[in-house]
Write a protein that holds these residues in place. Structure first.
Motif: not given
Length: 64
Positions: A55-57, A37-41
């Protein structure tokens, strides 16, 4: 000609966009912690400010 390179790992996706006319990197980026839920782009376009979002990924399809 432009070339888009994509490298999918088990929990990340890395990419770069090349302009082959002058062999420069137009943009590059990374999606980390896929499946959470706390992926980083992080997206770094050449000549512009980098973009970072958390955000979620939940899967690789969403990451791409």
């Amino acid at each position: 000609m432009k070339i888009f390179v994509l490298n999918c790992g088990s929990s990340s996706v890395k990419y770069q966009l090349f302009n082959m006319d002058d062999e420069s990197v137009m943009a590059k980026g990374l999606v980390e912690r896929i499946g959470s839920d706390d992926a980083i782009l992080t997206h770094r376009p050449e000549g512009r400010q980098p973009v970072k979002q958390v955000g979620p990924v939940l899967d690789h399809t969403t990451a791409i």
